[in-house]
Design a protein around this motif. Structure first.
Motif, PDB file in Angstrom:
ATOM      1  N   GLN A  41       0.796  -1.221   0.000  1.00  0.00           N
ATOM      2  CA  GLN A  41       0.000   0.000   0.000  1.00  0.00           C
ATOM      3  C   GLN A  41       0.830   1.274   0.000  1.00  0.00           C
ATOM      4  O   GLN A  41       0.304   2.349  -0.248  1.00  0.00           O
ATOM      5  CB  GLN A  41      -0.956   0.004   1.199  1.00  0.00           C
ATOM      6  N   LEU A  42       2.112   1.128   0.260  1.00  0.00           N
ATOM      7  CA  LEU A  42       2.955   2.314   0.292  1.00  0.00           C
ATOM      8  C   LEU A  42       3.984   2.275  -0.835  1.00  0.00           C
ATOM      9  O   LEU A  42       4.040   3.152  -1.684  1.00  0.00           O
ATOM     10  CB  LEU A  42       3.667   2.380   1.652  1.00  0.00           C
TER      11      LEU A  42
ATOM     12  N   MET B 227      -0.132 -14.830 -11.696  1.00  0.00           N
ATOM     13  CA  MET B 227      -0.969 -14.668 -10.516  1.00  0.00           C
ATOM     14  C   MET B 227      -2.438 -14.911 -10.844  1.00  0.00           C
ATOM     15  O   MET B 227      -2.903 -14.536 -11.914  1.00  0.00           O
ATOM     16  CB  MET B 227      -0.784 -13.235 -10.033  1.00  0.00           C
ATOM     17  N   SER B 228      -3.151 -15.508  -9.904  1.00  0.00           N
ATOM     18  CA  SER B 228      -4.562 -15.775 -10.180  1.00  0.00           C
ATOM     19  C   SER B 228      -5.314 -14.455 -10.213  1.00  0.00           C
ATOM     20  O   SER B 228      -4.902 -13.452  -9.642  1.00  0.00           O
ATOM     21  CB  SER B 228      -5.145 -16.690  -9.118  1.00  0.00           C
ATOM     22  N   TRP B 229      -6.419 -14.481 -10.922  1.00  0.00           N
ATOM     23  CA  TRP B 229      -7.238 -13.280 -11.086  1.00  0.00           C
ATOM     24  C   TRP B 229      -7.588 -12.682  -9.738  1.00  0.00           C
ATOM     25  O   TRP B 229      -7.471 -11.484  -9.516  1.00  0.00           O
ATOM     26  CB  TRP B 229      -8.477 -13.677 -11.862  1.00  0.00           C
ATOM     27  N   GLN B 230      -8.003 -13.574  -8.822  1.00  0.00           N
ATOM     28  CA  GLN B 230      -8.486 -13.100  -7.533  1.00  0.00           C
ATOM     29  C   GLN B 230      -7.382 -12.390  -6.741  1.00  0.00           C
ATOM     30  O   GLN B 230      -7.598 -11.305  -6.208  1.00  0.00           O
ATOM     31  CB  GLN B 230      -9.000 -14.303  -6.741  1.00  0.00           C
ATOM     32  N   VAL B 231      -6.212 -13.015  -6.718  1.00  0.00           N
ATOM     33  CA  VAL B 231      -5.113 -12.424  -5.959  1.00  0.00           C
ATOM     34  C   VAL B 231      -4.672 -11.112  -6.586  1.00  0.00           C
ATOM     35  O   VAL B 231      -4.422 -10.124  -5.903  1.00  0.00           O
ATOM     36  CB  VAL B 231      -3.937 -13.419  -5.873  1.00  0.00           C
ATOM     37  N   LYS B 232      -4.637 -11.100  -7.908  1.00  0.00           N
ATOM     38  CA  LYS B 232      -4.238  -9.884  -8.608  1.00  0.00           C
ATOM     39  C   LYS B 232      -5.211  -8.748  -8.278  1.00  0.00           C
ATOM     40  O   LYS B 232      -4.801  -7.632  -7.964  1.00  0.00           O
ATOM     41  CB  LYS B 232      -4.235 -10.159 -10.120  1.00  0.00           C
ATOM     42  N   GLN B 233      -6.493  -9.072  -8.322  1.00  0.00           N
ATOM     43  CA  GLN B 233      -7.495  -8.050  -8.027  1.00  0.00           C
ATOM     44  C   GLN B 233      -7.397  -7.613  -6.573  1.00  0.00           C
ATOM     45  O   GLN B 233      -7.615  -6.443  -6.244  1.00  0.00           O
ATOM     46  CB  GLN B 233      -8.902  -8.578  -8.332  1.00  0.00           C
ATOM     47  N   SER B 234      -7.058  -8.562  -5.707  1.00  0.00           N
ATOM     48  CA  SER B 234      -6.918  -8.230  -4.300  1.00  0.00           C
ATOM     49  C   SER B 234      -5.769  -7.244  -4.096  1.00  0.00           C
ATOM     50  O   SER B 234      -5.897  -6.251  -3.382  1.00  0.00           O
ATOM     51  CB  SER B 234      -6.670  -9.519  -3.516  1.00  0.00           C
ATOM     52  N   LEU B 235      -4.647  -7.506  -4.752  1.00  0.00           N
ATOM     53  CA  LEU B 235      -3.498  -6.615  -4.619  1.00  0.00           C
ATOM     54  C   LEU B 235      -3.794  -5.248  -5.234  1.00  0.00           C
ATOM     55  O   LEU B 235      -3.376  -4.208  -4.705  1.00  0.00           O
ATOM     56  CB  LEU B 235      -2.265  -7.234  -5.280  1.00  0.00           C
ATOM     57  N   ILE B 236      -4.524  -5.254  -6.344  1.00  0.00           N
ATOM     58  CA  ILE B 236      -4.893  -3.971  -6.956  1.00  0.00           C
ATOM     59  C   ILE B 236      -5.753  -3.177  -5.978  1.00  0.00           C
ATOM     60  O   ILE B 236      -5.563  -1.969  -5.801  1.00  0.00           O
ATOM     61  CB  ILE B 236      -5.635  -4.208  -8.289  1.00  0.00           C
ATOM     62  N   SER B 237      -6.682  -3.863  -5.308  1.00  0.00           N
ATOM     63  CA  SER B 237      -7.528  -3.172  -4.330  1.00  0.00           C
ATOM     64  C   SER B 237      -6.657  -2.513  -3.270  1.00  0.00           C
ATOM     65  O   SER B 237      -6.794  -1.321  -2.990  1.00  0.00           O
ATOM     66  CB  SER B 237      -8.464  -4.161  -3.634  1.00  0.00           C
ATOM     67  N   LEU B 238      -5.761  -3.305  -2.689  1.00  0.00           N
ATOM     68  CA  LEU B 238      -4.933  -2.789  -1.596  1.00  0.00           C
ATOM     69  C   LEU B 238      -4.041  -1.657  -2.072  1.00  0.00           C
ATOM     70  O   LEU B 238      -3.986  -0.584  -1.468  1.00  0.00           O
ATOM     71  CB  LEU B 238      -4.075  -3.911  -1.016  1.00  0.00           C
ATOM     72  N   GLY B 239      -3.370  -1.891  -3.202  1.00  0.00           N
ATOM     73  CA  GLY B 239      -2.423  -0.909  -3.707  1.00  0.00           C
ATOM     74  C   GLY B 239      -3.122   0.369  -4.132  1.00  0.00           C
ATOM     75  O   GLY B 239      -2.646   1.473  -3.874  1.00  0.00           O
ATOM     76  N   ASN B 240      -4.267   0.212  -4.769  1.00  0.00           N
ATOM     77  CA  ASN B 240      -5.000   1.390  -5.229  1.00  0.00           C
ATOM     78  C   ASN B 240      -5.525   2.193  -4.036  1.00  0.00           C
ATOM     79  O   ASN B 240      -5.705   3.402  -4.129  1.00  0.00           O
ATOM     80  CB  ASN B 240      -6.138   0.963  -6.149  1.00  0.00           C
ATOM     81  N   GLY B 241      -5.765   1.493  -2.917  1.00  0.00           N
ATOM     82  CA  GLY B 241      -6.224   2.200  -1.727  1.00  0.00           C
ATOM     83  C   GLY B 241      -5.151   3.101  -1.154  1.00  0.00           C
ATOM     84  O   GLY B 241      -5.447   4.156  -0.610  1.00  0.00           O
ATOM     85  N   GLY B 242      -3.895   2.677  -1.307  1.00  0.00           N
ATOM     86  CA  GLY B 242      -2.792   3.488  -0.815  1.00  0.00           C
ATOM     87  C   GLY B 242      -2.871   3.706   0.689  1.00  0.00           C
ATOM     88  O   GLY B 242      -3.271   2.822   1.429  1.00  0.00           O
TER      89      GLY B 242
END
Lengths: 727, 384
Positions: A41-42, B227-242
């Motif tokens: 996240q960072l 990476m599986s779709w689900q995990v990729k989307q999960s990481l995108i969620s987290l990363g996009n949240g910042g």
């Protein structure tokens, strides 16, 4: 807390230590996750932000219209036809790939196992199942109502004239990218630039047309006008095919060009292919032999030593030469003539195509001058025609010549050229001594219908003086008048030409084939001011090897048809005097079947002129100035005098704008047909019923604009839905 | 006097209730799109369902809180054999009863239950009972650890073929942690752990989709595109949240990008909408619960309470962090819900009830303290 221990009054027990260790273990686990979260996240934030941005927008391509290819008289040689491509968004699939394959296979006309493998093997979320199918498929596919199926309207190339000019035009692949011929060579001009619309979408890939982020209109490709004359091309194609059958030839080439300008008017090869089904033909049938193949020119090459003799003033046309009575020994090798001659004038050596006379002249000429003259005529390098795959032929430098090479080359052996090179060499004689750049593209038409020349008459240098060219022309006339070219002679039309016979070199390079020959004839007419140069090359068997026997009569048939077609040639005095009104009729009878061109969307006057040129009768149905449809269909073979029925239509005068129709609530099929009838090109999204359209119904839109149509299947929800989410 | 001195751990209760409320909030924001799609525009459908469960769960917690925890230990064999029977029955139930192709759930008509969640606690009770027996020497193998191991093996063996290797693995880890806390020899534990992990991994390998998950996880460590779709989307969620998130209710990943956004992957949506602040906040709440749980264990009135508290706390902590580990792509994707937060009845209700037990232990320990100080003889069963 600590009170517990205090209460017991004892130091920390061993069990307490274990419990604390357990706690620390769990907290360490939490620590690892905290670090990982900080990293995602960072640290890596921007990477995932970019990934997110990328997946939230959907890019719908707007296909640029590929340019049309016309002949010099604006007959379309290739057209664009609307078609449907079928894709599958795998995330929206409801069911297994096996189920999808089973349901789609009968509709798409492929086997279920192929389809299943296709769905499974493609890694991404989206897979094309079939590209560029007939529009009729759309209704049947959307009737299946399979979630995730996407239909994209595209265009595909259609070649209405089938084999005619196929080698010149070439064809495109499934992505509408040119991979042969003009389609390949001018791909950048024809293809234009695809545009796109970017819109927001959700995880099901459902677009929201209101949320258009960016829209970039496609830049349509430019159209191309070729130097080809469709009628001449048809004549060349038909006569070549006729000759192939008649003389039992394996392959052949006919080139018709304008020797004054260098414009190619027709270029036909056999074997040929239908570009609409290009995949079904071998490479052998698809290649444009006229430029891709090199062969030993044989006697037609004799023009080079004769041009050199005259240019360097070593001989005059009337000088006598001894031709050794048919057999001449040179450096231990025997050179033969087909017919024994004793004394011949120089021009008769040429007219009777005496090998001995030619070789003796070459010996006088010397290596350097022969080589230089051959180079000047353009042998050994590409003509520069803008068609893919041209071979430069073989003209070895003098340093690589053997002691016998000079003699061999004088009679057109030990060297190779492509057919077009030879034609351009003779064109240089016809136009008074200038070697021209052959031209295939005449004009480029941009989106605003402005025409710009695509090529100019370009001289590559003077080969011989005008005087020498004139002498050579007369020698060529003599060939047809009394020499080996007599079978090409036409009453009332003065022809200058030369026959050629060559044995094919064996593929192992040792000697020549006894069964494979090249029979050729190259000539131009009318001789006083040449307008047409025709080259016929046939790969024949032994029986029909002589240029005079197979190629020259073919040349004659082509020339006769050209005369029928070109009124300028008919108006010549001699012609009308000798044959009167019958002349035309007599010759047209030789048109033993012709491929009917596509006349749709042409002006009636233009269609009438074309049909008259082909000696076909015409009748019309309906009112109007434009041709809507024709019977028989384009591409059908018709006999002379056959009637062609043209259905006409009135062109609607339009200001370029129209009212956007309402397609909301219609089924996809209905909407597609309604829109395409009005000339609007829809971008279809989803399947089922139309739920959104852009622009709004009733708004004023430019004709031919792209319309976004979004569809959704009708879903009937069961009254009681069970929850499947309890855990 | 006695009654007033006996107090429950309000802070622990507060942390749990906070998690439940956060859970409800995010179940609503993450499920509204899907609910509206599925249930004719009723975007609050899943929220309503979960509120019912929360009410039932809190009532269960309140009731359990008032019941002497010794009751559960005493009745442990009953629960244990009952749930084992149910698990065995599920293995042989007709395939038409299977839900989503597995035998993990049992449909009682009005509610679907996941017996492995109950089995987990039955086993914790059983182990707490064994570990607190005076004549059991945990340092010995055959008459110390082996009997418990058999109890663990039976439960895990019944869950593994459902197939539910991840639940089996989790229960196994919880049991092992309890034995560790009870002082089992590290040599024994190490051998058991390696054997058990081997068996579970063998289970992973036998079941095709589990094997696929495992292999794709391994290859995704090397190559991100695998990476599986689900995990990729999960990481995108987290990363996009910042750091600060995209804002409550503003998640775009829940718009059908991230599968299961309100069940197993609800943490990703929290990370997207509230950013690092939100995710660290959730972790802090769990860390606090663990901290209080272990304090309760250390202060427990007796060994039974002590091991019960260790078991419950470990279960909550392991489930929470393992769920986060999946979401942050540290371990292969497994079906582990986040306690208190994820959508789903069985997990919520069992965990809430377990918290009730923790609260009861803490109450009784405070009562015990008072009693020893003032010489009160009986800690009444009526605690409140």
């Amino acid at each position: 807390m600590a009170k517990g221990r205090l209460k017991k009054g004892s130091p920390m027990s061993r069990e307490d230590v274990r419990i604390l260790l357990t706690e620390i273990g769990l907290l360490l686990f939490a620590g690892v996750i905290v670090i990982r979260l900080l990293y995602i996240q960072l640290w890596e934030r921007s990477k995932y932000e970019a990934m997110a941005r990328k997946q939230y927008v959907l890019e719908i391509p707007l296909e640029a219209k590929r340019g049309v290819i016309y002949d010099r008289n604006m007959n379309a040689l290739v057209m664009n036809e609307p078609c449907i491509s079928v894709g599958l968004d795998k995330r929206q699939m409801e069911g297994t790939s096996q189920q999808y394959a089973k349901r789609l296979a009968p509709v798409l006309g492929v086997s279920a196992s192929w389809l299943r493998n296709r769905i499974r093997s493609v890694k991404g979320q989206f897979v094309w199942l079939r590209r560029r199918l007939d529009v009729e498929y759309a209704a049947r596919i959307s009737a299946l109502n399979l979630p995730g199926i996407r239909l994209e309207k595209e265009t595909r190339r259609v070649y209405p004239h089938h084999e005619v000019a196929s080698h010149i035009i070439g064809f495109t692949d499934v992505d509408n990218k040119g991979i042969e011929g003009i389609e390949l060579q001018f791909n950048d001009i024809l293809s234009g630039k695809d545009g796109f619309i970017t819109i927001q979408r959700d995880g099901f890939g459902r677009a929201v047309p209101e949320n258009v982020i960016r829209r970039e209109e496609p830049v349509d490709g430019k159209s191309l006008v070729l130097t080809i004359d469709y009628i001449l091309q048809t004549i060349a194609t038909e006569e070549l095919r006729h000759a192939i059958n008649l003389y039992n030839a394996r392959s052949g080439t006919v080139i018709i060009l304008n020797p004054q300008t260098g414009e190619i008017l027709a270029m036909a090869n056999e074997p040929s292919y239908n570009p609409n089904k290009a995949g079904k033909y071998s490479f052998d049938a698809r290649r444009n032999r006229a430029v891709t193949d090199a062969y030993e020119p044989g006697s037609t090459f004799k023009i080079v030593p004769f041009a050199a003799m005259l240019e360097y003033h070593l001989k005059k046309p009337d000088d006598l030469m001894f031709c050794e009575n048919g057999v001449f020994m040179l450096r231990g090798r025997r050179i033969r003539d087909t017919k024994a001659h004793a004394w011949l004038t120089m021009q008769d050596v040429f007219a009777y195509s005496s090998n001995i006379g030619t070789v003796k002249m070459a010996l006088e000429l010397g290596e350097q001058r022969l080589y230089e003259m051959a180079r000047k005529f353009g042998f050994g390098r590409e003509t520069g025609i803008r068609l893919p795959g041209e071979t430069p032929g073989i003209l070895r430098p003098i340093s690589q010549w053997s002691s016998f090479s000079l003699a061999s080359m004088a009679i057109g052996q030990e060297l190779a050229c492509n057919t077009l090179q030879l034609a351009m060499a003779y064109a240089a004689i016809a136009n008074g001594g200038e070697l021209l750049n052959p031209r295939i593209a005449r004009e480029v038409i941009d989106a605003d219908s402005r025409k710009k020349p695509a090529s100019y008459r370009q001289s590559l240098g003077r080969v011989v003086s005008e005087e020498t060219a004139k002498k050579l022309k007369h020698m060529l006339i003599r060939v047809v008048e009394k020499g080996t070219g007599k079978p090409a002679k036409i009453d009332g039309l003065q022809i200058a030409g030369k026959t050629g016979t060559a044995q094919k070199p064996l593929s192992n390079g040792r000697g020549y084939s006894q069964t494979e020959f090249v029979s050729s004839f190259v000539g131009f007419f009318p001789a006083d001011r040449p307008k047409y140069l025709v080259l016929v090359k046939l790969d024949t068997d032994q029986e029909n090897q002589w240029g005079g026997k197979a190629a020259a009569p073919t040349f004659k048939r082509i020339a006769q048809k050209i005369r029928v077609y070109d009124r300028e040639l008919q108006s010549e005095k001699q012609f009308t005097q000798r044959n009167g009104a019958h002349g035309r009729k007599v010759v047209t009878q030789e048109l033993n079947g012709i491929i009917l061109p596509d006349l749709s969307n042409r002006k009636l006057s233009a269609a009438r002129a074309i049909l008259e040129g082909l000696a076909l009768k015409m009748s019309t149905e309906g009112k109007g100035d434009f041709v809507l449809n024709q019977k028989p269909a384009p591409g059908t073979r018709v006999r002379k005098g056959q009637e062609v029925v043209l259905q006409l239509f009135e062109a609607v005068v339009s200001d370029g704008y129209m009212e956007m129709p309402r397609v909301l609530g219609l089924s996809l099929r209905e909407a597609l047909s309604k829109l395409s009838m009005l000339g609007l090109s829809p971008v279809v999204y989803g399947h089922g019923k139309v739920v959104r359209q852009k622009p709004e119904p009733g708004s004023r839109v430019r004709t031919g604009i792209r319309v976004v149509v979004e569809c959704e299947p009708e879903v009937i929800l069961p009254t009681a839905v069970k929850v499947g989410y309890e855990q | 006097m006695i009654l007033r001195k006996g107090k429950i751990d309000y802070l622990l209760l507060l942390a749990v209730v906070l998690l439940v409320v956060i859970g409800l909030t995010f179940i609503y924001t993450a499920s509204s799109a899907k609910a509206a799609d599925r249930f004719n525009g009723d975007s609050a459908y899943f929220l309503k369902m979960q509120i019912i469960r929360v009410i039932v769960g809190l009532m269960a917690m309140a009731w359990v809180m008032r019941v002497d925890y010794h009751t559960w230990i005493r009745r442990a064999p009953l629960f244990y054999w009952l749930i084992l029977t149910v698990l065995l029955f599920m293995l042989f139930m007709p395939s038409s009863w299977m839900i989503r192709g597995t035998r993990r759930w049992i449909d009682l008509g009005f509610v679907k239950l996941q017996p492995s969640e109950f089995a987990k606690y039955a086993l914790i009770f059983m182990l707490a009972k064994f570990l607190s027996m005076r004549d059991l020497d945990i340092k010995r193998f055959f008459d110390g650890i082996l009997p418990q191991l058999i109890l663990v093996g039976l439960i895990c063996g019944a869950i593994l073929p459902e197939p539910d290797a991840s639940s089996a693995l989790m229960i196994f880890l919880i049991a092992l942690t309890m034995m560790f806390a009870a002082g089992a020899r590290l040599v024994h534990l190490f051998n058991i752990l390696s054997t058990g992990v081997l068996i579970v991994f063998a289970g992973f390998l036998v079941i095709p989709y589990q094997r696929e998950r495992l292999f794709s996880f391994i290859s995704s460590l090397r190559n991100e595109s695998e990476m599986s779709w689900q995990v990729k989307q999960s990481l995108i969620s987290l990363g996009n949240g910042g750091v600060f998130g995209v804002g409550l209710g503003q998640s775009r990943q829940k718009m059908h990008w991230l599968p299961d956004p309100f069940t197993d992957f609800i943490f990703s949506i929290i990370g997207e909408e509230l950013g690092l602040i939100g995710t660290l906040g959730i972790i802090a709440l769990f860390v606090f619960i663990i901290y209080r749980g272990f304090r309760i264990a250390l202060n427990a009135p007796d060994a039974e309470g002590r091991f019960l508290a260790v078991g419950i706390t470990t279960a909550i902590g392991l489930y929470a962090f393992m769920n986060m580990a999946v979401i942050t792509h540290l371990v292969p994707t497994t079906g582990i819900p986040m306690p208190f937060v994820s959508y789903g009845g069985s997990s919520l209700m069992t965990h809430l009830a377990a918290v009730g037990m923790l609260l009861n232990i803490s109450y009784q320990s405070s009562l015990r303290y008072v009693k020893s100080r003032y010489g009160v003889r009986h800690a009444s069963r009526q605690y409140f």
